[in-house]
Design an enzyme around this catalytic site. Structure first.
Site, mmCIF file in Angstrom:
data_model
loop_
_atom_site.group_PDB
_atom_site.id
_atom_site.type_symbol
_atom_site.label_atom_id
_atom_site.label_comp_id
_atom_site.label_asym_id
_atom_site.label_seq_id
_atom_site.Cartn_x
_atom_site.Cartn_y
_atom_site.Cartn_z
ATOM 1 N N LYS A 26 0.833 -1.204 0.000
ATOM 2 C CA LYS A 26 0.000 0.000 0.000
ATOM 3 C C LYS A 26 0.870 1.257 0.000
ATOM 4 O O LYS A 26 0.656 2.185 -0.782
ATOM 5 C CB LYS A 26 -0.937 -0.004 1.206
ATOM 6 N N ARG A 96 -3.872 2.726 8.538
ATOM 7 C CA ARG A 96 -4.108 1.450 7.857
ATOM 8 C C ARG A 96 -2.833 0.613 7.806
ATOM 9 O O ARG A 96 -1.724 1.149 7.796
ATOM 10 C CB ARG A 96 -4.585 1.674 6.412
ATOM 11 N N GLY A 105 -8.528 -7.356 4.121
ATOM 12 C CA GLY A 105 -9.401 -7.497 5.275
ATOM 13 C C GLY A 105 -8.819 -8.225 6.463
ATOM 14 O O GLY A 105 -9.480 -8.387 7.483
ATOM 15 N N MET A 107 -6.147 -7.404 8.349
ATOM 16 C CA MET A 107 -5.561 -6.589 9.410
ATOM 17 C C MET A 107 -6.435 -5.363 9.657
ATOM 18 O O MET A 107 -7.446 -5.164 9.000
ATOM 19 C CB MET A 107 -4.121 -6.231 9.037
ATOM 20 N N ARG A 352 -3.548 -1.474 -6.291
ATOM 21 C CA ARG A 352 -2.751 -2.697 -6.158
ATOM 22 C C ARG A 352 -3.161 -3.638 -7.284
ATOM 23 O O ARG A 352 -4.243 -3.488 -7.865
ATOM 24 C CB ARG A 352 -2.989 -3.366 -4.802
ATOM 25 N N HIS A 468 -16.218 -8.197 1.327
ATOM 26 C CA HIS A 468 -15.181 -9.074 1.874
ATOM 27 C C HIS A 468 -15.357 -10.500 1.366
ATOM 28 O O HIS A 468 -14.403 -11.155 0.922
ATOM 29 C CB HIS A 468 -15.245 -9.054 3.409
ATOM 30 N N SER A 777 14.244 -42.202 -9.471
ATOM 31 C CA SER A 777 13.054 -41.399 -9.237
ATOM 32 C C SER A 777 12.994 -41.132 -7.739
ATOM 33 O O SER A 777 12.972 -42.076 -6.943
ATOM 34 C CB SER A 777 11.796 -42.141 -9.692
ATOM 35 N N CYS A 844 8.706 -38.273 -8.021
ATOM 36 C CA CYS A 844 7.350 -38.792 -8.203
ATOM 37 C C CYS A 844 6.519 -38.706 -6.933
ATOM 38 O O CYS A 844 5.439 -39.297 -6.858
ATOM 39 C CB CYS A 844 7.392 -40.236 -8.704
ATOM 40 N N TYR A 864 12.444 -34.500 -15.071
ATOM 41 C CA TYR A 864 10.991 -34.459 -15.029
ATOM 42 C C TYR A 864 10.488 -34.429 -13.596
ATOM 43 O O TYR A 864 11.207 -34.762 -12.657
ATOM 44 C CB TYR A 864 10.385 -35.664 -15.766
#
Length: 887
Positions: A26, A96, A105, A107, A352, A468, A777, A844, A864
């Site tokens: 903010k 704030r 919402g 804090m 934001r 909210h 693996s 895996c 992978y």
């Protein structure tokens, strides 16, 4: 002297958008808007470093902080021609929070700070509007009492509701200045009743009380829960922003609103938002009054009668659209904006990057890339892989019958069926029992965060598209219907009624967050369509990534789903899952309970054709792609009969004496089966089991190859190897089986034999094991268990204690522990390559679908990752992002 305070305002700012870590999101964006010359009320940001200091020093502040704040407050006053604490010409401020990561919402906020019994008179003289002044004062008393003094807001809401009822009022706007003055007196009396002392009148005391409360809210329960759910480190802290108040509640030419530069639900390039005339910011998100639409088009589409901002305040709307375009162009992203209009003058309070659904994120990214605002790489990088999960599950069948109970606002898309609950705690308790629930509330508040996370869908009687409930639900990917004004909720009775119909706690309903409909019962669903923007982003991701994405699957249905989601092979086919089918479990039990090898082979002969058929179907679906089949792994006791009926059934089928069978079941019991007679140890003791599986695999590969015309890319994996000698022994049996089948059929099958690295000893002895293993693996589920000495199945009883006490940052069964398990993987990879430079490496475990773990695999140079079918698109995107971060 350290700089703890940074100023911002229309004349410029000390900071900018790059200072997010220090100023919070903010504060950094307020500074950036100031530098862009936008109309930003002047203010100051107390840095996140102060938050760290606050918690490191028993909630005390740096010695020079107060002087820096006082100096900046004076400069704010000079900028607006007011003086903080001056009875005749008071400066009022908002206080704030502002962490570096958006936590909507979670804090605390205080508005109208600086008002007291004297300054409210000065505000009356300045505004020439006593109603506005007392309305602002009562708001301040309620917010400050709730946030700072610990007197919950419902105490004040009850006073106001009773006052309205006694005077025949319905809306807050019906109260005049004398009414509000009377309400203020009642509010102050409530404070005395709770605290035994008067509401604080010293503006300086008010200011530091609010600053401390905001820093304190960093550790409130809802903020801690939100950070845990979104993997935000506690160490980041929050900044505090103190800003000159501008008022949207100064009459019909004043308003407040929340807006998005594009639709956060669909991604459509259209302004989206809501505003309220003669209101302050909390009125819009709290759902106390029903907001009006921002644009005329949105109003007409919804059928609303109240005029849009475009129609009611055309000059301010025109200026706002210019700000939208400037901010979106500057940040190259969809913006979530808060604004206030004070007597016709537009003021920007926040911008934001906006929370959005997965569908919207894809559309916005693709559209912005095509518009030239961002590159394809940026488009891929900015989509949260986890958010894709919203798109990968079924939606309501449009042809299904719907018994519609009521209709509200389509606040967060998607659909879900579940049992009705009325509190967040109920939702969490039911979820712990594996029951899907719909959380029904008059309106949600930040205290409901844990219940919203536990629920599969959310329904509120109040609140708009930017309430909210809507914002948090979209961020979580939960379907949400808000503002269903026809609902009458009786939480105490556990019911809600609508049009004479009553729905109770535990009843099954369906919410469709895309249409706003609420339906009785469960409505059938259909598979998602993964085309359009989704397909485009996946194509861009595939072009960027290096890691291949395989799947963990063993049923033809799961394999087909994974293939449709873009899996490039199977990284783990668990053969034991095939054994539990009703038509084969009896033969498996006969094999386990057999007296000798001959008896086992007789039972295995019954299982062979079943396994062969399973493998053949899988090979056909994955034609030409690698398939890694893990031989039998779990301890045999898992397959044994448990109930008396099951034991008698096995006795009848096998001809075994019932008492002897019971003794055999007891003999096979293990005290610690996960470290017992399982994995390759079964193959050592009972080689005929692995021989049967190898035969089924090879015969299926020959048949599938002939059927598809494509040779099967076969990898056979031996589990739980800790010593090279184990692998060598079993490898010989498999190779001999292959030669036997070649002699019988004249067909030669190409294959690799490798192992899972899931024991610390295997990782440390990887160089030696790689002399025989053609691939590794990493079975990170078991490797995590054996490294930590923690049972994954039992860890849920205490792992949250470790997370809450910050002994662990992340659950190691969700995201790879890079410092322990990760080091073992690094050691095994390095030593394995030393013995066999071209060795194939992958993972895996469940970590294969975790974006942070995928980034680690990229760093390790694995070929992978393998994950569950519905995680495949998530892994594809995460792999592309991992490659971009590595560049």
């Amino acid at each position: 002297m350290s700089k703890w305070v940074y100023r911002f305002g229309q004349s410029g700012a000390d900071g900018d958008a790059t200072m997010r870590n220090l100023l919070g999101g903010k504060g950094a964006n307020l500074a950036e808007m100031s530098n862009l010359g936008l109309p930003v009320p002047p203010g100051l940001t107390i840095t996140t470093d102060v938050c760290t200091y606050f918690y490191d020093n028993d909630q005390n502040y740096p010695a020079d902080l107060r002087d820096q704040v006082q100096q900046a407050i004076s400069q704010i006053g000079e900028g607006v021609g007011r003086c903080f604490g001056d009875a005749a010409n008071p400066l009022l401020v908002s206080v704030r929070s502002g962490g570096r990561a958006s936590m909507p919402g979670m804090m605390d906020t205080v508005l109208n700070l600086g008002l007291n019994d004297d300054t409210v008179k000065g505000l009356i003289d300045l505004s020439d509007d006593p109603r506005f002044a007392f309305d602002s004062y009562r708001r301040f008393i309620q917010m400050y009492s709730d946030v700072v003094l610990g007197i919950e807001h419902h105490n004040f809401e009850e006073i106001l509701e009773i006052f309205k009822e006694e005077n025949g009022y319905i809306l807050d706007t019906e109260l005049d200045n004398e009414d509000w003055e009377g309400v203020v007196d009642k509010y102050k009396a409530k404070v005395v009743e709770h605290l035994g002392k008067a509401f604080p009148q010293d503006p300086d005391e008010q200011l530091w009380g609010a600053i401390s409360a905001v820093f304190g809210s960093w550790q409130n329960a809802r903020a801690v829960t939100y950070r845990r759910l979104h993997n935000i480190p506690d160490s980041w802290g929050t900044a505090v922003n103190v800003q000159a108040m501008v008022f949207g509640n100064m009459g019909s030419d004043s308003a407040t609103g929340v807006a998005f530069t594009r639709n956060p639900s669909t991604g459509e390039k259209a302004f989206y938002g809501e505003f309220l005339e003669n209101a302050q910011g909390e009125d819009v998100v709290a759902g106390i009054r029903t907001p009006q639409h921002l644009t005329k088009t949105a109003r007409e589409e919804s059928g609303a009668s109240a005029p849009s901002m475009e129609e009611q305040m055309p000059a301010a709307f025109k200026e706002l659209t210019q700000v939208f375009q400037k901010l979106e162009g500057h940040y190259s992203d969809m913006q979530d904006i808060e604004f206030t209009i004070q007597r016709g003058k537009l003021w920007m309070l926040q911008t934001r990057s906006g929370k959005r659904t997965a569908k919207a994120a894809l559309k916005i990214a693709v559209d912005m890339a095509r518009e030239g605002l961002i590159s394809k790489e940026q488009a891929v990088a900015r989509i949260d892989p986890e958010a894709l999960d919203q798109l990968l599950h079924p939606t309501l069948d449009p042809d299904a019958e719907r018994d519609v109970v009521t209709t509200g606002l389509p606040a967060s898309p998607g659909a879900a069926s579940g049992y009705v609950v009325f509190t967040a705690d109920e939702a969490e308790q039911m979820r712990a029992q594996n029951k899907d629930v719909i959380l029904v509330r008059i309106e949600t508040s930040p205290e409901d965060i844990h219940g919203m996370h536990a629920a599969v869908g959310i329904l509120t009687a109040r609140g708009g598209m930017t309430s909210h409930a809507a914002v948090v639900a979209r961020g979580m990917g939960r379907p949400c219907v808000s503002g269903a004004g026809g609902l009458r909720i009786d939480e105490a009775a556990g019911t809600f009624t609508c049009l004479g119909r009553t729905v109770g706690r535990g009843d099954l309903i369906t919410v469709d967050g895309s249409t706003g409909q609420v339906m009785w019962g469960a409505v059938p669903t259909i598979k998602p369509e993964l085309s359009g923007d989704f397909a485009t982003v996946m194509e861009w991701a595939d072009d960027l990534r290096e890691l291949k994405i395989r799947t963990n699957a063993e049923t033809p249905a799961d394999v087909q789903v994974a293939r449709e989601f873009g899996a490039e092979g199977i990284g783990l086919c668990r053969t034991e899952h095939m054994f539990f089918d009703a038509d084969r479990i009896l033969a498996v039990r006969e094999m386990i309970l057999a007296r000798d090898e001959a008896g086992r082979r007789e039972a295995l002969a019954k299982i062979l054709p079943m396994q062969r058929t399973d493998f053949e179907e899988i090979f056909k679906i994955m034609a030409g792609l690698p398939v890694t089949i893990r031989l039998l792994d779990p301890p045999l006791h898992e397959f044994l009969p448990k109930t008396r009926e099951e034991i008698e059934e096995v006795a009848d089928a096998s001809g075994m004496d019932l008492e002897r069978l019971r003794r055999r079941v007891t003999e096979l019991h293990e005290f610690n089966p996960m470290l017992g007679h399982r994995g390759c140890r079964l193959g050592i003791s009972y080689p005929e089991i692995y021989e049967m599986q190898a035969r089924a695999i090879f015969e299926a590969a020959i048949a599938a190859g002939k059927s598809t015309g494509r040779a099967v890319v076969l990898e056979i994996m031996i589990p739980l190897v800790g010593m090279k000698a184990e692998l060598d022994t079993l490898k010989k049996h498999i190779e001999q089986t292959a030669k036997t089948i070649e002699t019988e059929t004249g067909e030669k099958v190409s294959y690799l034999i490798g192992t899972m690295i899931e024991l610390p000893r295997a990782a440390l002895r990887a160089e030696e094991i790689a002399e025989s293993a053609e691939f590794f693996s990493f079975g990170t589920n078991d490797l995590t268990q054996t490294t930590f000495g923690i049972s994954r199945d039992d860890s849920t009883r205490f792992i949250n204690d470790y997370l809450e006490k910050r002994i662990m940052e992340r659950d190691p069964f969700v995201s790879i522990d890079e410092h322990g398990v990760g080091e073992l993987i690094a050691i095994a990879a390095e030593r394995g390559r030393q013995a066999r430079p071209g060795i194939k490496l992958g993972i895996c475990g469940e970590h294969g679908g975790d974006p942070d773990s995928i980034q680690f695999c990229q760093k390790m140079g694995l070929q992978y990752v393998s994950c569950s079918p519905y995680r495949v698109p998530i892994a594809r995107l995460a792999a592309a992002q991992a490659k971009l971060k590595a560049q």
